[in-house]
Design an enzyme around this catalytic site. Structure first.
Site, PDB file in Angstrom:
ATOM      1  N   SER A   1       0.800  -1.235   0.000  1.00 23.39           N
ATOM      2  CA  SER A   1       0.000   0.000   0.000  1.00 23.39           C
ATOM      3  C   SER A   1       0.830   1.283   0.000  1.00 23.39           C
ATOM      4  CB  SER A   1      -0.989  -0.009   1.168  1.00 23.39           C
ATOM      5  OG  SER A   1      -0.338  -0.299   2.371  1.00 23.39           O
TER       6      SER A   1
ATOM      7  N   ARG B   1       1.612   2.747  -2.591  1.00 21.60           N
ATOM      8  CA  ARG B   1       1.072   3.555  -3.706  1.00 21.60           C
ATOM      9  C   ARG B   1      -0.129   2.812  -4.320  1.00 21.60           C
ATOM     10  NH1 ARG B   1       5.297   2.266  -8.698  1.00 21.60           N
ATOM     11  NH2 ARG B   1       5.023   0.026  -8.628  1.00 21.60           N
TER      12      ARG B   1
ATOM     13  N   ASN C   1       7.604  -7.709   2.832  1.00 20.98           N
ATOM     14  CA  ASN C   1       7.741  -8.278   1.494  1.00 20.98           C
ATOM     15  C   ASN C   1       6.873  -9.535   1.468  1.00 20.98           C
ATOM     16  OD1 ASN C   1       8.443  -9.639  -0.815  1.00 20.98           O
ATOM     17  ND2 ASN C   1      10.632  -9.335  -0.575  1.00 20.98           N
TER      18      ASN C   1
ATOM     19  N   ASN D   1      -3.465  -6.963  -1.190  1.00 22.28           N
ATOM     20  CA  ASN D   1      -3.455  -6.132  -2.398  1.00 22.28           C
ATOM     21  C   ASN D   1      -2.183  -6.248  -3.227  1.00 22.28           C
ATOM     22  OD1 ASN D   1      -4.098  -3.491  -4.012  1.00 22.28           O
ATOM     23  ND2 ASN D   1      -2.106  -3.121  -3.038  1.00 22.28           N
TER      24      ASN D   1
ATOM     25  N   SER E   1      -8.747  -9.886 -10.015  1.00 22.06           N
ATOM     26  CA  SER E   1      -8.770  -9.137 -11.280  1.00 22.06           C
ATOM     27  C   SER E   1      -9.781  -9.780 -12.219  1.00 22.06           C
ATOM     28  CB  SER E   1      -7.388  -9.181 -11.942  1.00 22.06           C
ATOM     29  OG  SER E   1      -7.482  -8.712 -13.291  1.00 22.06           O
TER      30      SER E   1
ATOM     31  N   TYR F   1      -0.420 -14.164 -14.658  1.00 21.65           N
ATOM     32  CA  TYR F   1      -1.288 -13.244 -13.916  1.00 21.65           C
ATOM     33  C   TYR F   1      -2.718 -13.792 -13.809  1.00 21.65           C
ATOM     34  CZ  TYR F   1      -3.240  -8.682 -12.538  1.00 21.65           C
ATOM     35  OH  TYR F   1      -3.876  -7.659 -11.877  1.00 21.65           O
TER      36      TYR F   1
ATOM     37  N   LYS G   1      -4.644 -14.834 -10.316  1.00 25.78           N
ATOM     38  CA  LYS G   1      -5.858 -14.165  -9.851  1.00 25.78           C
ATOM     39  C   LYS G   1      -7.046 -15.136  -9.775  1.00 25.78           C
ATOM     40  CE  LYS G   1      -4.047 -10.062  -9.268  1.00 25.78           C
ATOM     41  NZ  LYS G   1      -3.918  -9.494  -7.903  1.00 25.78           N
TER      42      LYS G   1
ATOM     43  N   ILE H   1      -7.612  -0.157 -14.145  1.00 30.04           N
ATOM     44  CA  ILE H   1      -7.508   0.932 -13.168  1.00 30.04           C
ATOM     45  C   ILE H   1      -6.231   1.724 -13.460  1.00 30.04           C
ATOM     46  CG2 ILE H   1      -7.479   1.527 -10.706  1.00 30.04           C
ATOM     47  CD1 ILE H   1     -10.015  -0.073 -11.542  1.00 30.04           C
TER      48      ILE H   1
HETATM   49  P1  NAP Z   1       0.979  -0.845  -8.392  1.00 30.82           P
HETATM   50  O1  NAP Z   1       0.725   0.631  -8.468  1.00 30.82           O
HETATM   51  O2  NAP Z   1       2.102  -1.445  -9.136  1.00 30.82           O
HETATM   52  O3  NAP Z   1       1.038  -1.256  -6.861  1.00 30.82           O
HETATM   53  C1  NAP Z   1       1.386  -2.536  -6.451  1.00 30.82           C
HETATM   54  C2  NAP Z   1       1.905  -2.438  -5.058  1.00 30.82           C
HETATM   55  O4  NAP Z   1       2.316  -3.744  -4.625  1.00 30.82           O
HETATM   56  C3  NAP Z   1       3.127  -1.534  -4.976  1.00 30.82           C
HETATM   57  O5  NAP Z   1       3.052  -0.732  -3.820  1.00 30.82           O
HETATM   58  C4  NAP Z   1       4.253  -2.546  -4.918  1.00 30.82           C
HETATM   59  O6  NAP Z   1       5.394  -2.072  -4.263  1.00 30.82           O
HETATM   60  C5  NAP Z   1       3.612  -3.644  -4.102  1.00 30.82           C
HETATM   61  N1  NAP Z   1       4.359  -4.880  -4.170  1.00 30.82           N
HETATM   62  C6  NAP Z   1       4.839  -5.519  -5.274  1.00 30.82           C
HETATM   63  N2  NAP Z   1       5.512  -6.610  -4.904  1.00 30.82           N
HETATM   64  C7  NAP Z   1       5.455  -6.673  -3.547  1.00 30.82           C
HETATM   65  C8  NAP Z   1       5.989  -7.552  -2.570  1.00 30.82           C
HETATM   66  N3  NAP Z   1       6.720  -8.631  -2.904  1.00 30.82           N
HETATM   67  N4  NAP Z   1       5.755  -7.292  -1.266  1.00 30.82           N
HETATM   68  C9  NAP Z   1       5.033  -6.213  -0.902  1.00 30.82           C
HETATM   69  N5  NAP Z   1       4.517  -5.336  -1.764  1.00 30.82           N
HETATM   70  C10 NAP Z   1       4.724  -5.568  -3.079  1.00 30.82           C
HETATM   71  O7  NAP Z   1      -0.314  -1.636  -8.894  1.00 30.82           O
HETATM   72  P2  NAP Z   1      -1.862  -1.476  -8.571  1.00 30.82           P
HETATM   73  O8  NAP Z   1      -2.539  -1.273  -9.858  1.00 30.82           O
HETATM   74  O9  NAP Z   1      -2.110  -0.558  -7.443  1.00 30.82           O
HETATM   75  O10 NAP Z   1      -2.180  -2.979  -8.108  1.00 30.82           O
HETATM   76  C11 NAP Z   1      -2.680  -3.346  -6.828  1.00 30.82           C
HETATM   77  C12 NAP Z   1      -3.408  -4.673  -6.948  1.00 30.82           C
HETATM   78  O11 NAP Z   1      -4.532  -4.509  -7.818  1.00 30.82           O
HETATM   79  C13 NAP Z   1      -2.570  -5.800  -7.541  1.00 30.82           C
HETATM   80  O12 NAP Z   1      -2.851  -6.997  -6.877  1.00 30.82           O
HETATM   81  C14 NAP Z   1      -3.058  -5.856  -8.975  1.00 30.82           C
HETATM   82  O13 NAP Z   1      -2.855  -7.118  -9.535  1.00 30.82           O
HETATM   83  C15 NAP Z   1      -4.505  -5.532  -8.782  1.00 30.82           C
HETATM   84  N6  NAP Z   1      -5.180  -5.076 -10.007  1.00 30.82           N
HETATM   85  C16 NAP Z   1      -4.803  -3.942 -10.646  1.00 30.82           C
HETATM   86  C17 NAP Z   1      -5.476  -3.554 -11.808  1.00 30.82           C
HETATM   87  C18 NAP Z   1      -5.115  -2.311 -12.576  1.00 30.82           C
HETATM   88  O14 NAP Z   1      -5.685  -2.109 -13.654  1.00 30.82           O
HETATM   89  N7  NAP Z   1      -4.224  -1.473 -12.094  1.00 30.82           N
HETATM   90  C19 NAP Z   1      -6.512  -4.342 -12.306  1.00 30.82           C
HETATM   91  C20 NAP Z   1      -6.875  -5.499 -11.639  1.00 30.82           C
HETATM   92  C21 NAP Z   1      -6.207  -5.852 -10.474  1.00 30.82           C
HETATM   93  P3  NAP Z   1       6.517  -1.199  -5.069  1.00 30.82           P
HETATM   94  O15 NAP Z   1       6.005   0.195  -5.073  1.00 30.82           O
HETATM   95  O16 NAP Z   1       7.699  -1.408  -4.251  1.00 30.82           O
HETATM   96  O17 NAP Z   1       6.628  -1.801  -6.438  1.00 30.82           O
END
Ligand code: NAP
Length: 259
Positions: free
Chosen positions: A27, A29, A76, A103, A155, A168, A172, A201
């Site tokens: 969380s 970002r 992590n 998340n 997702s 992916y 999911k 998103i």
């Molecule tokens: P994002 O902006 O890339 O955020 C992902 C977050 O997860 C980042 O804060 C990232 O940290 C963190 N992360 C990655 N690997 C990690 C680890 N090993 N341990 C702890 N934290 C970790 O993406 P988002 O769009 O907000 O995605 C959030 C969730 O929504 C994900 O599960 C994604 O699959 C899901 N989702 C997103 C969309 C979309 O369209 N964006 C659609 C469907 C589902 P860092 O900042 O260090 O990289």
């Protein structure tokens, strides 16, 4: 409604999660931060966790600057020790965990014929195995308290598949099946577990896609806009504040892309 009852209603709305402790993984970002912000705005103590302390603290600062309760913890989600330490630290600091939002997630997109086993494993571990591990570390405390709300971020790709996203999509889909299993195993402990399936998103995850791909998605979105992290946060807020008779469900937040 009189002015007094209106302000009372407003106060209640801001206090819905007062005294509750909410962990949101990944969380620092994006969607995770928006969910933490939404829950903290309803009075929860937000636990912002991310891969580095710096990212977690950055997210937490954004909330505390606005007068909300938040603290950053390193976690992590691919590292069991890191997860267990975070859960222990949160318990010793706040004494309980009411809400868990799984998340954290990544993409490593490429067609199956080119996908390396390490890309497959990285996505399955970060997106799916992590949900099992974090839930296992946290749910025992919820069980003892006889209360818990778990929300997993899945997702629409986990329901429909997608070119270039075998890892992916499988991760999911796994999250959705795991959600239903957690819901069944812990219902007797007054713990609900639901999933949110976002569509497109607007976050760092999708900003890296090429313009023509974004354009293609837009053609299939009846509401004619990409979702914002706050759209997903609203659904998470529902599962945590209402919906006490709703468990094992998947709510799709995709502007009508799949219906
Ligand atoms: P994002 O902006 O890339 O955020 C992902 C977050 O997860 C980042 O804060 C990232 O940290 C963190 N992360 C990655 N690997 C990690 C680890 N090993 N341990 C702890 N934290 C970790 O993406 P988002 O769009 O907000 O995605 C959030 C969730 O929504 C994900 O599960 C994604 O699959 C899901 N989702 C997103 C969309 C979309 O369209 N964006 C659609 C469907 C589902 P860092 O900042 O260090 O990289």
């Amino acid at each position: 409604m009189t002015t007094q009852t209106l302000s009372e209603a407003k106060m209640t709305h801001h206090d819905l999660l007062k005294g509750q402790v909410a962990i949101v993984t990944g969380s620092g970002r994006g969607i995770g931060l928006a969910i933490a912000r939404r829950l903290a705005s309803a009075g929860a103590q937000a636990v912002i966790t991310d891969i580095t302390q710096e990212f977690a603290d950055g997210g937490a600062k954004e909330l505390t600057d606005k007068g909300m309760k938040a603290q950053g913890f390193i976690c992590n989600v691919t590292d069991v020790q890191s997860i267990e330490k975070m859960a222990e630290d949160v318990m010793s600091k706040f004494g309980k965990i009411d809400i868990l939002i799984n998340n954290a997630g990544i993409t490593r997109d490429t067609l199956i014929m080119r996908m390396k086993l390490e890309d497959w494993n990285a996505v399955i571990e970060t997106n799916l195995t992590s949900v099992f591990k974090v839930t296992q570390s946290v749910v025992k405390n919820m069980s003892k308290a006889n209360y818990g709300r778990i929300v997993n971020i899945a997702s629409v790709i986990g329901m429909h598949g997608n070119f270039g996203q075998a890892n992916y999509a499988a991760s999911k889909a796994g999250v959705i099946a795991l959600t239903k299993t957690i819901a069944k195993e812990y219902a007797s402990k007054n713990i609900t577990c639901n999933a949110i399936a976002p569509g497109f998103i607007d976050t760092a995850m999708t900003q890296k896609l090429k313009d023509d791909i974004k354009q293609k998605y837009m053609e299939f979105i009846p509401l004619k806009r990409f979702g914002q992290p706050e759209d997903v946060a609203e659904a998470a807020h529902y599962f945590c504040t209402g919906g006490s008779y709703v468990t094992g469900q998947v709510i799709v937040v995709d502007g009508g892309m799949f219906m």
